[in-house]
Design a protein around this motif. Structure first.
Motif, PDB file in Angstrom:
ATOM      1  N   ILE A 107      46.557   0.717 -73.145  1.00  0.00           N
ATOM      2  CA  ILE A 107      45.595  -0.360 -73.375  1.00  0.00           C
ATOM      3  C   ILE A 107      44.306   0.282 -73.892  1.00  0.00           C
ATOM      4  O   ILE A 107      43.614   0.971 -73.147  1.00  0.00           O
ATOM      5  N   PHE A 111      39.825  -3.835 -75.518  1.00  0.00           N
ATOM      6  CA  PHE A 111      40.807  -4.917 -75.571  1.00  0.00           C
ATOM      7  C   PHE A 111      40.369  -6.069 -74.668  1.00  0.00           C
ATOM      8  O   PHE A 111      39.968  -5.858 -73.530  1.00  0.00           O
ATOM      9  N   LEU A 113      41.215  -9.763 -72.664  1.00  0.00           N
ATOM     10  CA  LEU A 113      42.347 -10.197 -71.850  1.00  0.00           C
ATOM     11  C   LEU A 113      43.465 -10.745 -72.730  1.00  0.00           C
ATOM     12  O   LEU A 113      44.646 -10.477 -72.491  1.00  0.00           O
ATOM     13  N   GLN A 115      44.191  -9.901 -75.783  1.00  0.00           N
ATOM     14  CA  GLN A 115      44.866  -8.795 -76.464  1.00  0.00           C
ATOM     15  C   GLN A 115      45.794  -8.035 -75.520  1.00  0.00           C
ATOM     16  O   GLN A 115      46.870  -7.595 -75.916  1.00  0.00           O
ATOM     17  N   ILE A 116      45.360  -7.885 -74.264  1.00  0.00           N
ATOM     18  CA  ILE A 116      46.206  -7.222 -73.265  1.00  0.00           C
ATOM     19  C   ILE A 116      47.454  -8.059 -73.014  1.00  0.00           C
ATOM     20  O   ILE A 116      48.565  -7.531 -72.919  1.00  0.00           O
ATOM     21  N   GLU A 117      47.276  -9.373 -72.922  1.00  0.00           N
ATOM     22  CA  GLU A 117      48.420 -10.274 -72.726  1.00  0.00           C
ATOM     23  C   GLU A 117      49.406 -10.149 -73.888  1.00  0.00           C
ATOM     24  O   GLU A 117      50.618 -10.117 -73.682  1.00  0.00           O
ATOM     25  N   GLU A 119      49.763  -7.552 -75.897  1.00  0.00           N
ATOM     26  CA  GLU A 119      50.359  -6.219 -75.869  1.00  0.00           C
ATOM     27  C   GLU A 119      51.499  -6.135 -74.853  1.00  0.00           C
ATOM     28  O   GLU A 119      52.536  -5.514 -75.101  1.00  0.00           O
ATOM     29  N   LEU A 120      51.300  -6.769 -73.690  1.00  0.00           N
ATOM     30  CA  LEU A 120      52.288  -6.698 -72.613  1.00  0.00           C
ATOM     31  C   LEU A 120      53.270  -7.869 -72.615  1.00  0.00           C
ATOM     32  O   LEU A 120      54.231  -7.875 -71.844  1.00  0.00           O
ATOM     33  N   LEU A 152      40.840  -5.387 -66.025  1.00  0.00           N
ATOM     34  CA  LEU A 152      42.087  -4.685 -66.299  1.00  0.00           C
ATOM     35  C   LEU A 152      41.744  -3.421 -67.076  1.00  0.00           C
ATOM     36  O   LEU A 152      41.565  -3.438 -68.280  1.00  0.00           O
ATOM     37  N   PRO A 154      41.223  -0.216 -69.193  1.00  0.00           N
ATOM     38  CA  PRO A 154      41.940   0.357 -70.339  1.00  0.00           C
ATOM     39  C   PRO A 154      42.380   1.796 -70.045  1.00  0.00           C
ATOM     40  O   PRO A 154      41.584   2.634 -69.637  1.00  0.00           O
ATOM     41  N   GLU A 165      53.705  -9.764 -64.020  1.00  0.00           N
ATOM     42  CA  GLU A 165      52.266  -9.704 -64.261  1.00  0.00           C
ATOM     43  C   GLU A 165      51.459  -9.434 -62.996  1.00  0.00           C
ATOM     44  O   GLU A 165      50.400  -8.808 -63.043  1.00  0.00           O
ATOM     45  N   MET A 172      46.487  -2.144 -62.494  1.00  0.00           N
ATOM     46  CA  MET A 172      45.290  -1.978 -63.312  1.00  0.00           C
ATOM     47  C   MET A 172      44.017  -2.160 -62.487  1.00  0.00           C
ATOM     48  O   MET A 172      43.003  -1.502 -62.738  1.00  0.00           O
TER      49      MET A 172
END
Length: 283
Positions: A107, A111, A113, A115-117, A119-120, A152, A154, A165, A172
């Motif tokens: 991460i 990023f 939230l 973008q993290i969502e 990515e994952l 969360l 990085p 999740e 994280m």
């Protein structure tokens, strides 16, 4: 003669048992198989599934082995990456250690939230800080209904295969707690700031302010009360593109916002622009 036959039988059985345990299905295959052990499954079910997947030949031998060495009740649930090149000893050792499959995820800093969502391929929108307060002391000053934006941390993570999740959020948050050292917490306290306020502002900057030049301008109000700073960024008066008169008047209706503006000697939108442009120059 009878004793000889019995001895030969014992040698044959022992040899067969040793072969089944220590000799893998194949020495040459490069095939890898994703093997899942569900919670509650015992060694008998595991053995049968191993046979079905072509990882061992005889389920009773696997069952006998794990019982004999005392690991029958220590085979852990999870998803494993196994191969026909592995013998029963290696397979069972992997299960006892809980050496499950893991995925490497990085991460990057900055990023959001969302973008993290992406990515994952997960959804954290239903997660609120209030649900984690009892486990993380750094959330003590946070709003119960606030989301995980900014918390969360990085970094590069190794997540177990099929993890959800909730587990990822806690991994994280654990990392955030470790990175937020006692020294950093004390610095925040000495400045009469809150962790929640700083994280909220940092997240707003990351989401709303796109260029380094504009971030320098916004840094002039970085430690302004979060509610005020959020309003300013929302209407973007700091990015040279000031709000309409209607938006300006609406902002002034907020008592907290109005008091802050008066303290800074701001009487108009132009005053605000000049002040923050001057702060950028001072940088």
């Amino acid at each position: 003669m009878k004793k000889v036959l019995i001895l030969l039988l014992i040698i044959f059985v022992a040899g067969f048992y040793i072969e089944m345990i220590y000799v893998p299905i194949s020495f040459s295959t490069k095939k890898e198989i994703i093997f899942n052990i569900k919670k509650g499954e015992g060694s008998s079910e595991i053995a049968l599934n191993l046979v079905e997947e072509g990882l061992i030949k005889w389920a009773p031998i696997f069952r006998l082995y794990v019982v004999t060495v005392g690991i029958s009740g220590r085979l852990q649930a999870g998803t494993y990456l196994l191969s026909p090149q592995m013998n029963m000893v290696k397979i069972s050792e992997k299960m006892v250690k809980g050496d499950i499959m893991k995925t490497k995820v990085t991460i990057p800093e900055g990023f959001t939230l969302s973008q993290i969502e992406e990515e994952l391929n997960l959804d954290f929108k239903n997660k609120i800080l209030g649900s984690y307060k009892k486990d993380y002391d750094f959330l003590a000053d946070a709003s119960n209904g606030a989301g995980l934006e900014g918390y969360l941390f990085p970094d590069t993570y190794w997540f177990s295969y099929g993890v959800n999740e909730e587990d990822i959020a806690r991994v994280m948050l654990d990392n955030f707690s470790q990175k937020l050292t006692h020294s950093l917490r004390q610095d925040i306290k000495n400045q009469n700031k809150t962790i929640f306020g700083i994280i909220t502002m940092a997240s707003l900057l990351e989401k709303e302010v796109k260029t380094m030049q504009d971030k320098k301008i916004v840094s002039g109000i970085y430690y302004m009360p979060v509610k005020i700073a959020e309003s300013l960024i929302k209407f973007k008066p700091l990015l040279y593109d000031f709000p309409t008169e209607e938006q300006w008047q609406e902002t002034l209706k907020d008592p907290e916002m109005s008091n802050e503006i008066k303290k800074r000697g701001i009487n108009s939108k132009d005053d605000m622009r000049r002040q923050f442009t001057a702060e950028e120059v001072k940088e």
